[in-house]
Structures are given as structure tokens and as C-alpha cells.
Design a protein around this motif. Structure first.
Motif, PDB file in Angstrom:
ATOM      1  N   ALA A  14       0.822  -1.206   0.000  1.00  0.00           N
ATOM      2  CA  ALA A  14       0.000   0.000   0.000  1.00  0.00           C
ATOM      3  C   ALA A  14       0.857   1.258   0.000  1.00  0.00           C
ATOM      4  N   GLU A  15       2.009   1.219   0.664  1.00  0.00           N
ATOM      5  CA  GLU A  15       2.868   2.398   0.729  1.00  0.00           C
ATOM      6  C   GLU A  15       3.742   2.525  -0.515  1.00  0.00           C
ATOM      7  N   GLU A  16       4.158   1.410  -1.084  1.00  0.00           N
ATOM      8  CA  GLU A  16       5.011   1.446  -2.272  1.00  0.00           C
ATOM      9  C   GLU A  16       4.194   1.535  -3.562  1.00  0.00           C
ATOM     10  N   LEU A  17       2.974   0.965  -3.511  1.00  0.00           N
ATOM     11  CA  LEU A  17       2.121   0.838  -4.711  1.00  0.00           C
ATOM     12  C   LEU A  17       2.896   0.191  -5.856  1.00  0.00           C
ATOM     13  N   HIS A  18       3.697  -0.794  -5.456  1.00  0.00           N
ATOM     14  CA  HIS A  18       4.513  -1.524  -6.437  1.00  0.00           C
ATOM     15  C   HIS A  18       4.941  -2.832  -5.771  1.00  0.00           C
ATOM     16  N   PHE A  19       4.559  -3.970  -6.356  1.00  0.00           N
ATOM     17  CA  PHE A  19       4.849  -5.244  -5.728  1.00  0.00           C
ATOM     18  C   PHE A  19       6.340  -5.545  -5.684  1.00  0.00           C
ATOM     19  N   GLY A  20       7.069  -5.169  -6.729  1.00  0.00           N
ATOM     20  CA  GLY A  20       8.504  -5.435  -6.753  1.00  0.00           C
ATOM     21  C   GLY A  20       9.231  -4.678  -5.660  1.00  0.00           C
ATOM     22  N   ARG A  21       8.945  -3.364  -5.521  1.00  0.00           N
ATOM     23  CA  ARG A  21       9.605  -2.567  -4.472  1.00  0.00           C
ATOM     24  C   ARG A  21       9.198  -3.050  -3.081  1.00  0.00           C
ATOM     25  N   ALA A  22       7.929  -3.394  -2.922  1.00  0.00           N
ATOM     26  CA  ALA A  22       7.466  -3.885  -1.625  1.00  0.00           C
ATOM     27  C   ALA A  22       8.152  -5.204  -1.258  1.00  0.00           C
ATOM     28  N   ALA A  23       8.360  -6.083  -2.264  1.00  0.00           N
ATOM     29  CA  ALA A  23       9.031  -7.358  -1.994  1.00  0.00           C
ATOM     30  C   ALA A  23      10.472  -7.128  -1.553  1.00  0.00           C
ATOM     31  N   ARG A  24      11.172  -6.198  -2.234  1.00  0.00           N
ATOM     32  CA  ARG A  24      12.550  -5.901  -1.841  1.00  0.00           C
ATOM     33  C   ARG A  24      12.596  -5.311  -0.421  1.00  0.00           C
ATOM     34  N   ARG A  25      11.647  -4.463  -0.130  1.00  0.00           N
ATOM     35  CA  ARG A  25      11.584  -3.849   1.210  1.00  0.00           C
ATOM     36  C   ARG A  25      11.411  -4.909   2.301  1.00  0.00           C
ATOM     37  N   LEU A  26      10.670  -5.968   1.973  1.00  0.00           N
ATOM     38  CA  LEU A  26      10.405  -7.035   2.937  1.00  0.00           C
ATOM     39  C   LEU A  26      11.406  -8.191   2.842  1.00  0.00           C
ATOM     40  N   ASN A  27      12.410  -8.038   1.974  1.00  0.00           N
ATOM     41  CA  ASN A  27      13.433  -9.077   1.784  1.00  0.00           C
ATOM     42  C   ASN A  27      12.802 -10.415   1.388  1.00  0.00           C
ATOM     43  N   MET A  28      11.898 -10.363   0.430  1.00  0.00           N
ATOM     44  CA  MET A  28      11.272 -11.567  -0.088  1.00  0.00           C
ATOM     45  C   MET A  28      11.070 -11.414  -1.591  1.00  0.00           C
ATOM     46  N   THR A  29      10.713 -12.496  -2.237  1.00  0.00           N
ATOM     47  CA  THR A  29      10.451 -12.415  -3.674  1.00  0.00           C
ATOM     48  C   THR A  29       8.993 -12.034  -3.917  1.00  0.00           C
ATOM     49  N   GLN A  30       8.702 -11.649  -5.146  1.00  0.00           N
ATOM     50  CA  GLN A  30       7.370 -11.129  -5.452  1.00  0.00           C
ATOM     51  C   GLN A  30       6.263 -12.189  -5.405  1.00  0.00           C
ATOM     52  N   PRO A  31       6.480 -13.415  -5.890  1.00  0.00           N
ATOM     53  CA  PRO A  31       5.375 -14.389  -5.868  1.00  0.00           C
ATOM     54  C   PRO A  31       4.822 -14.669  -4.462  1.00  0.00           C
ATOM     55  N   PRO A  32       5.678 -14.905  -3.449  1.00  0.00           N
ATOM     56  CA  PRO A  32       5.120 -15.119  -2.105  1.00  0.00           C
ATOM     57  C   PRO A  32       4.370 -13.896  -1.585  1.00  0.00           C
ATOM     58  N   LEU A  33       4.865 -12.692  -1.933  1.00  0.00           N
ATOM     59  CA  LEU A  33       4.175 -11.470  -1.509  1.00  0.00           C
ATOM     60  C   LEU A  33       2.776 -11.415  -2.134  1.00  0.00           C
ATOM     61  N   SER A  34       2.690 -11.719  -3.406  1.00  0.00           N
ATOM     62  CA  SER A  34       1.381 -11.705  -4.073  1.00  0.00           C
ATOM     63  C   SER A  34       0.426 -12.711  -3.435  1.00  0.00           C
ATOM     64  N   ARG A  35       0.958 -13.895  -3.034  1.00  0.00           N
ATOM     65  CA  ARG A  35       0.103 -14.903  -2.399  1.00  0.00           C
ATOM     66  C   ARG A  35      -0.387 -14.422  -1.032  1.00  0.00           C
ATOM     67  N   GLN A  36       0.453 -13.717  -0.316  1.00  0.00           N
ATOM     68  CA  GLN A  36       0.039 -13.193   0.987  1.00  0.00           C
ATOM     69  C   GLN A  36      -1.098 -12.189   0.831  1.00  0.00           C
ATOM     70  N   ILE A  37      -0.999 -11.324  -0.185  1.00  0.00           N
ATOM     71  CA  ILE A  37      -2.055 -10.334  -0.417  1.00  0.00           C
ATOM     72  C   ILE A  37      -3.344 -11.030  -0.836  1.00  0.00           C
ATOM     73  N   GLN A  38      -3.219 -12.023  -1.700  1.00  0.00           N
ATOM     74  CA  GLN A  38      -4.406 -12.759  -2.136  1.00  0.00           C
ATOM     75  C   GLN A  38      -5.083 -13.466  -0.963  1.00  0.00           C
ATOM     76  N   LEU A  39      -4.267 -14.041  -0.057  1.00  0.00           N
ATOM     77  CA  LEU A  39      -4.822 -14.724   1.103  1.00  0.00           C
ATOM     78  C   LEU A  39      -5.526 -13.737   2.029  1.00  0.00           C
ATOM     79  N   LEU A  40      -4.916 -12.579   2.197  1.00  0.00           N
ATOM     80  CA  LEU A  40      -5.538 -11.557   3.051  1.00  0.00           C
ATOM     81  C   LEU A  40      -6.877 -11.108   2.461  1.00  0.00           C
ATOM     82  N   GLU A  41      -6.908 -10.889   1.153  1.00  0.00           N
ATOM     83  CA  GLU A  41      -8.164 -10.485   0.509  1.00  0.00           C
ATOM     84  C   GLU A  41      -9.230 -11.571   0.669  1.00  0.00           C
ATOM     85  N   HIS A  42      -8.777 -12.823   0.615  1.00  0.00           N
ATOM     86  CA  HIS A  42      -9.724 -13.927   0.787  1.00  0.00           C
ATOM     87  C   HIS A  42     -10.275 -13.940   2.220  1.00  0.00           C
TER      88      HIS A  42
END
Length: 293
Positions: A14-42
Motif C-alpha cells: 500500500a505504501e510502495e504501490l509496487h509489488f517489486g519494491r514492496a518485496a525488496r523492502r520485505l526481503n522476499m520475492t514477489q510471488p510469495p508477496l502476491s500470495r500473501q495479499i491474495q490470502l488476506l483479501e480472501h
């Protein structure tokens, strides 16, 4: 129910409005980050982001959820920090017992150090004679005691924290008041304001030992239990007395203080505590009292 990991991922995107930058900020890759967001939305049954190849934007639900997510993360971080501070002894409460005489010099200095080094710890002080403090320790009513030796109780640790000389207190017009040092032999015939063998047994015995070591026999006129009471009787001329060096700090008018001509036993003060005390704040306070922190 969602987890704090979901919230951290959501806030980062939400703060980066960019999945790639957010993944780097969290020291993770983009696919797991996307799955976390999808799970939260679910879990929330709400869409939080509008996604396209060119942009990421918060939905109305996402904009509403963002301040709540931040608040929950702040609360979690604050709670974790509080727990760490409690376990480290930086916050909490400690109760310290003390004898009246230790309050003249040693205790004020220790209290100032405790306030400076442990500002998050609530320090409660309880005045009591040594025997009462030992009972309070055994019953868990105090964490640390400042007492007179000896201490021979199972489960209690003891260490001397102060040794101070005994000095003579006498009226300013006494025949020996012009001396810098006084031999106790010279006071053998003077009325002595001494200490109660019950309420002030430590100073009673210490006074008698000092006179005996000097080869003098005291003429005891009065027995009292508190040092300030001893000085009050000296001031009105009822006799002379032996008091610990810290008694000077009471600033009694009409009382002169002189050192002993012969070095003798000191008035000792010790810290005592339960070896099984699990209060982290008490452990930190004890380090400061013992001069180790």
C-alpha cells in the motif's frame, strides 16, 4: 483470521504501490508477496488493490483498511517492545526495605542512581528494622533489603555495600570538643547515650565492642532506638554518643562531631535479597545498589 505477516505485506504494498519494491523492502520475492495479499483479501472477503500491468492502486476497501493495519502493527510492535523492556528489567516495580540510618546518606544516593538509570521502574521504599526486613523478604513483600549484618537465612544472599566509621557526638561545650580526635578511654566517665539492646541491637553491640577494644567502660545513661533520638539527647546535654559517620548529614544544631583516636570496627550496611526472586526490575536495581550497573 489474518496474521501480522499479512498486515506487514499489505502495508508495504500500500505504501510502495509496487509489488517489486514492496518485496525488496520485505526481503522476499514477489510471488510469495502476491500470495500473501491474495490470502488476506480472501480472509477479509474484500479486494484491497486494483492491479494492472502499469499500476497498483488501493481500492476503497484498501484505503479504509490501511490505517487500521498500521495501528495493529504499531500495537503489536509496542507490545513486543514493552515485553522486552519488562524482561530486561527496564520497566516494572521494585520494593526496597531500609533501616532508618541507611536513609541518611546511602539510600538517597542509591535512589537518585535508580531514578537516573531505570526511569521506567517504580521504586517503592519501606522503612523497617533488619529483622522485619528479613521477614518481608521471606514473604515476598520486598525485593531487596538494606540491613545490618549478620544475615544467616537460607535462601537469602547478602553483601556489604557500605562501611562507615563510628564517630563521637557531643555537645559543643564539652570539655573535649576542641579535640579533632577523641580516645574512648577519655569518655569512660561521661554519661553515654546508647542504643536499645532490642530495637537497635546492632549499634548497641557495636558501641560496647568499641569501648571494650579501647579498654574503657561506658557509663550508660539512656537507651534509645533511633540515631536521630540519640542526637536529640546529646543536643540537650544528657550525654555523649557514638554514631555512624552519615549522622553528620542530619545537620543537628548543637551537636559537635569528632573522629575516634583509634580506628575500630565500622558500621556496616548490607544488601540482602532472595536468591529465587524472578523480578527482572529487582535484578537491575540490585546491580545498581551493588555498584555493578
Amino acid at each position: 483470521m489474518f496474521e501480522f505477516a499479512h498486515l506487514r505485506c499489505f502495508v508495504a504494498v500500500a505504501e510502495e504501490l509496487h509489488f517489486g519494491r514492496a518485496a525488496r523492502r520485505l526481503n522476499m520475492t514477489q510471488p510469495p508477496l502476491s500470495r500473501q495479499i491474495q490470502l488476506l483479501e480472501h480472509l477479509l472477503e474484500a479486494k484491497l488493490f486494483e492491479r494492472s500491468h502499469r499500476r497498483v492502486a488501493l481500492t476503497p476497501s484498501g484505503r479504509t483498511f490501511l490505517p487500521e493495519a498500521r495501528r495493529l502493527l504499531q500495537l503489536a510492535e509496542g507490545a513486543a517492545m514493552s515485553i522486552r523492556r519488562v524482561s530486561g528489567g527496564d520497566v516494572g516495580a521494585v520494593t526496597i526495605g531500609f533501616t532508618a540510618a541507611s536513609g541518611y546518606g546511602f539510600l538517597p544516593d542509591v535512589f537518585q542512581r535508580l531514578r537516573a538509570r531505570l526511569p521506567g521502574v517504580d521504586v517503592a521504599l519501606r522503612e523497617a528494622v533488619t529483622s522485619a526486613q528479613l521477614d518481608a523478604l521471606a514473604n515476598g513483600r520486598i525485593d531487596i533489603g538494606l540491613v545490618r549484618p549478620p544475615v544467616r537465612h537460607a535462601g537469602l544472599e547478602f553483601r556489604i555495600v557500605l562501611r562507615e566509621p563510628m564517630i563521637v557526638a557531643l555537645p559543643p561545650d564539652h570539655r573535649l570538643a576542641d579535640r579533632d580526635r577523641i580516645d574512648l578511654v577519655e569518655l569512660g566517665g561521661d554519661p553515654l547515650i546508647s542504643y536499645s539492646p532490642f530495637e537497635a541491637r546492632y549499634f548497641h553491640d557495636l558501641t560496647l565492642r568499641l569501648f571494650s577494644a579501647a579498654g574503657a567502660q561506658p557509663t550508660i545513661a539512656q537507651h534509645v532506638s533511633q540515631i536521630h533520638s540519640v542526637l536529640a539527647l546529646v543536643r540537650i546535654g544528657l550525654g555523649v554518643a557514638l554514631v555512624p559517620e552519615a549522622a553528620r548529614q542530619l545537620h543537628f544544631e548543637g551537636v559537635a562531631y569528632r573522629e575516634l583516636a583509634r580506628a575500630g570496627e565500622t558500621a556496616d550496611l548490607g544488601a540482602v535479597w532472595r536468591s529465587d526472586n524472578e523480578n527482572p526490575a529487582a535484578a537491575r536495581a540490585l546491580e545498581i545498589i551493588l555498584g555493578e550497573g
